[in-house]
Design a protein around this motif. Structure first.
Motif, PDB file in Angstrom:
ATOM      1  N   ALA A  96      -0.148 -16.464   9.737  1.00  0.00           N
ATOM      2  CA  ALA A  96      -0.498 -15.046   9.862  1.00  0.00           C
ATOM      3  C   ALA A  96      -1.829 -14.757   9.179  1.00  0.00           C
ATOM      4  CB  ALA A  96       0.593 -14.182   9.235  1.00  0.00           C
TER       5      ALA A  96
ATOM      6  N   TYR B  59      -5.557   0.614   9.198  1.00  0.00           N
ATOM      7  CA  TYR B  59      -4.363  -0.245   9.182  1.00  0.00           C
ATOM      8  C   TYR B  59      -3.738  -0.268   7.783  1.00  0.00           C
ATOM      9  CZ  TYR B  59      -1.736  -4.675   9.675  1.00  0.00           C
ATOM     10  OH  TYR B  59      -0.769  -5.639   9.703  1.00  0.00           O
TER      11      TYR B  59
ATOM     12  N   HIS C 262      -3.998  -3.416   5.431  1.00  0.00           N
ATOM     13  CA  HIS C 262      -5.291  -3.632   4.755  1.00  0.00           C
ATOM     14  C   HIS C 262      -5.304  -2.835   3.446  1.00  0.00           C
ATOM     15  CE1 HIS C 262      -7.598  -4.411   8.803  1.00  0.00           C
ATOM     16  NE2 HIS C 262      -6.990  -5.487   8.378  1.00  0.00           N
TER      17      HIS C 262
ATOM     18  N   ASP D 294     -11.650  -7.860  11.007  1.00  0.00           N
ATOM     19  CA  ASP D 294     -10.313  -8.255  11.458  1.00  0.00           C
ATOM     20  C   ASP D 294     -10.213  -8.091  12.973  1.00  0.00           C
ATOM     21  OD1 ASP D 294      -7.672  -8.624  11.991  1.00  0.00           O
ATOM     22  OD2 ASP D 294      -6.922  -7.081  10.613  1.00  0.00           O
TER      23      ASP D 294
ATOM     24  N   PHE E  54      -1.636   0.503  19.809  1.00  0.00           N
ATOM     25  CA  PHE E  54      -1.209   1.800  19.282  1.00  0.00           C
ATOM     26  C   PHE E  54      -1.787   2.978  20.050  1.00  0.00           C
ATOM     27  CE2 PHE E  54      -1.331  -1.336  15.902  1.00  0.00           C
ATOM     28  CZ  PHE E  54      -0.015  -1.279  15.470  1.00  0.00           C
TER      29      PHE E  54
HETATM   30  N1  PMP Z   1      -4.638  -6.934  11.602  1.00  0.00           N
HETATM   31  C1  PMP Z   1      -4.340  -5.847  12.329  1.00  0.00           C
HETATM   32  C2  PMP Z   1      -5.413  -4.851  12.620  1.00  0.00           C
HETATM   33  C3  PMP Z   1      -3.043  -5.658  12.800  1.00  0.00           C
HETATM   34  O1  PMP Z   1      -2.741  -4.563  13.501  1.00  0.00           O
HETATM   35  C4  PMP Z   1      -2.063  -6.633  12.523  1.00  0.00           C
HETATM   36  C5  PMP Z   1      -0.647  -6.534  13.018  1.00  0.00           C
HETATM   37  N2  PMP Z   1      -0.069  -5.332  13.042  1.00  0.00           N
HETATM   38  C6  PMP Z   1      -2.410  -7.723  11.740  1.00  0.00           C
HETATM   39  C7  PMP Z   1      -3.715  -7.864  11.304  1.00  0.00           C
HETATM   40  C8  PMP Z   1      -1.402  -8.728  11.320  1.00  0.00           C
HETATM   41  O2  PMP Z   1      -1.732  -9.955  11.819  1.00  0.00           O
HETATM   42  P1  PMP Z   1      -0.968 -11.266  11.336  1.00  0.00           P
HETATM   43  O3  PMP Z   1       0.371 -11.269  11.974  1.00  0.00           O
HETATM   44  O4  PMP Z   1      -1.860 -12.354  11.845  1.00  0.00           O
HETATM   45  O5  PMP Z   1      -0.886 -11.235   9.858  1.00  0.00           O
END
Ligand code: PMP
Length: 408
Positions: A90, A129, A132, A208, A337
Motif C-alpha cells: 500500500a 484526503y 494524508h 500522490d 468520489f
Molecule cells: N491516496 C489517495 C488519494 C487515496 O484516495 C487512497 C485510497 N483511498 C490512497 C492513497 C490509499 O492507497 P493505498 O491503498 O495504496 O495505501
C-alpha cells in the motif's frame, strides 16, 4: 414543487422505518470490481517464480521490486524504470515512511532533520484526503489548509506561502482526480508547483498519483511527467511520486510504487534497507501475470469503468433531481468520489441525520486537516462499493437529510 418541511419529516420517518443499513463512507471497490482480479488468487501458479532475467523471486533480494512490473507502471506514470521502485502492499505506508525518514534524517539537499525545523508545516489543498492529514497530525506537523478556488489550486496563495515561510517543507498533491473533488491538475499548474520559489531548499511535493489511470469518461488526461518538469525547472528533487494498484487490483493486497529523482530514490533505498530486505516479489509477479502490459492495465481499468460509471451517473442524477439550487457538487471524470457541498453550517447535522436512519456517511470535516471544515459544508460521497440499488437508496436518503438539515 419543493418538498415542505412536513413532507421531508414524513419521508425521513418512512426511511427510519425501513431500518436501512447502507454505507457511503470509504472509497472501496465493489465485489464485482474485485472479481476482475480473481486470477490473482491462483497466480503465479505452481512452478512460476522467476523474473525475465531468471532471478528466483521466492528468495531475498531485489529491493527495488520486479523490473518488468516497474517498467509497466513507469510507462503509465511517466517515470523511468530506474527511478520507480515497486514496494509493499500500500502506498500510504510508503508516504508515512517518507515523512518519518524526512523527520528523523532530513531529505537530500536539505539542512537536516525536519523535526528540527522551526514551525514545520505542510500545505494541504482542501477539501483533501483524510489519511494524508492523519499522517501529519500523528507527527505534529502543522497543516496549512489552502482551499481550492472555483475548482482550481489557489496558486497565488500557495506561491506566497511557500516563498515566505521556510517552515513549509511539503505540500500534499493528488494531481489526477483529486480525492474528493475529482480535480485534475493542468500542465501549467504542475509547472508552477515545480518551478515556484521556495524559502526552504528542501521543499517537497508529495505527489500522490493514486488515480492516474482511473478514468470514468473517454476524456483521459495524460499523466503529467512531473519529474522532467521539475528537472527542467531546476528543482529535480522536489516531487516524490506515490501510486499503487489498490484500486486496480485488490486494496490491501496490491503493489505500491515510489518514484522520484535519482537522489531521492537513492535516499529512500538507503533508508528502506534498514527496514526491509526487500518487498513481496511474488505478489508483484502475480500482478505482472494478471496485468501483463500497459495495455493490459488500460483494459482492466475499462472493465472497472464499465462497473462504476453507472453508479456515478446515478449519484449525479439523484443529486440533480433533489438538491438543485440547495447544494453544489463535483462531476468527476475519474477517481473514486463525488464531493458534495451543502449549505454552510449544515453538513454535520445532515450526516448525523443520515447516521440515525442507518446511512453511514464519512464524518463531517473529514476532508479537512484536524477534521475542521470551517464552513461545515463538505460531504464526501464514495459511490463504488454499494450495489446500484443500495447506492440509489442511500443517496436519496442522504438528500432527504441534507434538505432537512438545511430547512432547520
Ligand atoms: N491516496 C489517495 C488519494 C487515496 O484516495 C487512497 C485510497 N483511498 C490512497 C492513497 C490509499 O492507497 P493505498 O491503498 O495504496 O495505501
Amino acid at each position: 414543487m419543493d418538498a415542505t418541511r412536513a413532507e421531508l419529516e414524513q419521508r425521513y420517518d418512512e426511511l427510519r422505518a425501513q431500518k436501512l443499513s447502507l454505507d457511503l463512507t470509504r472509497g472501496k471497490p465493489s465485489p464485482e470490481q474485485l472479481d476482475l482480479s480473481n486470477a490473482l488468487l491462483e497466480l503465479p501458479g505452481v512452478g512460476d517464480y522467476r523474473d525475465a532475467s531468471g532471478t528466483d523471486l521466492r528468495n531475498y533480494g531485489g529491493p527495488d521490486g520486479l523490473p518488468e512490473l516497474r517498467a509497466i507502471f513507469g510507462e503509465l506514470l511517466e517515470i523511468p524504470t530506474a527511478q520507480l521502485l515497486a514496494l509493499g502492499n500500500a502506498s500510504l505506508s510508503t508516504m508515512h515512511d517518507v515523512v518519518v525518514h524526512a523527520l528523523l534524517h532530513g531529505v537530500p539537499g536539505g539542512s537536516g532533520p525536519w523535526r528540527d525545523v522551526e514551525n514545520l508545516a505542510v500545505l494541504c489543498p482542501v477539501p483533501g484526503y483524510d489519511r494524508h492529514f492523519a499522517i501529519c497530525e500523528a507527527f505534529g506537523i502543522r497543516m496549512i489548509p489552502v482551499p481550492f478556488v472555483d475548482g482550481r489550486l489557489d496558486l497565488e496563495t500557495i506561491r506566497r506561502l511557500v516563498a515566505e515561510d521556510s517552515g513549509i517543507r511539503g505540500m500534499w498533491c493528488v494531481p489526477m482526480y483529486s480525492n474528493p473533488t475529482g480535480i485534475v491538475y493542468t500542465v501549467e499548474e504542475t509547472e508552477a508547483l515545480v518551478g515556484m520559489e521556495a524559502a526552504a531548499v528542501d521543499f517537497r511535493l508529495f505527489w500522490d498519483n493514486a488515480y492516474a489511470v482511473h478514468h470514468l469518461t473517454d476524456d483521459e488526461p495524460p499523466v503529467i511527467d512531473v519529474l522532467s518538469a521539475a528537472a527542467r525547472a531546476g528543482h529535480p528533487d522536489r516531487p516524490l511520486v506515490f501510486a499503487s494498484t489498490s484500486k486496480i487490483t485488490y486494496p490491501g493486497s496490491g503493489v505500491a510504487f515510489f518514484g522520484a529523482s535519482p537522489n531521492n530514490v537513492a535516499w529512500f533505498r538507503q533508508r528502506s534497507s534498514v527496514q526491509t530486505i526487500g518487498p513481496d516479489k511474488l505478489n508483484q509477479l502475480r500482478h505482472l501475470r494478471l496485468l501483463r502490459s500497459t495495455d493490459g492495465v488500460r483494459r482492466h481499468m475499462s472493465a472497472h469503468r464499465a462497473i462504476i460509471e453507472p453508479r456515478f451517473a446515478a449519484v449525479l442524477e439523484i443529486l440533480e433531481r433533489r438538491l438543485s439550487g440547495v447544494a453544489t457538487w463535483s462531476r468527476p471524470t475519474g477517481g473514486y468520489f463525488v464531493s458534495l457541498d451543502v449549505p454552510k453550517g449544515t453538513a454535520s447535522r445532515a450526516i448525523a441525520l443520515a447516521g440515525e436512519i442507518g446511512v453511514a456517511v464519512t464524518p463531517a470535516g473529514s476532508t479537512y486537516p484536524y477534521r475542521d471544515d470551517p464552513d461545515d459544508a463538505n460531504i464526501r460521497i464514495a459511490p463504488t462499493f454499494p450495489s446500484q440499488t443500495e447506492l440509489e437508496a442511500a443517496i436519496d436518503a442522504l438528500c432527504t437529510c441534507v434538505l432537512l438539515a438545511a430547512a432547520a
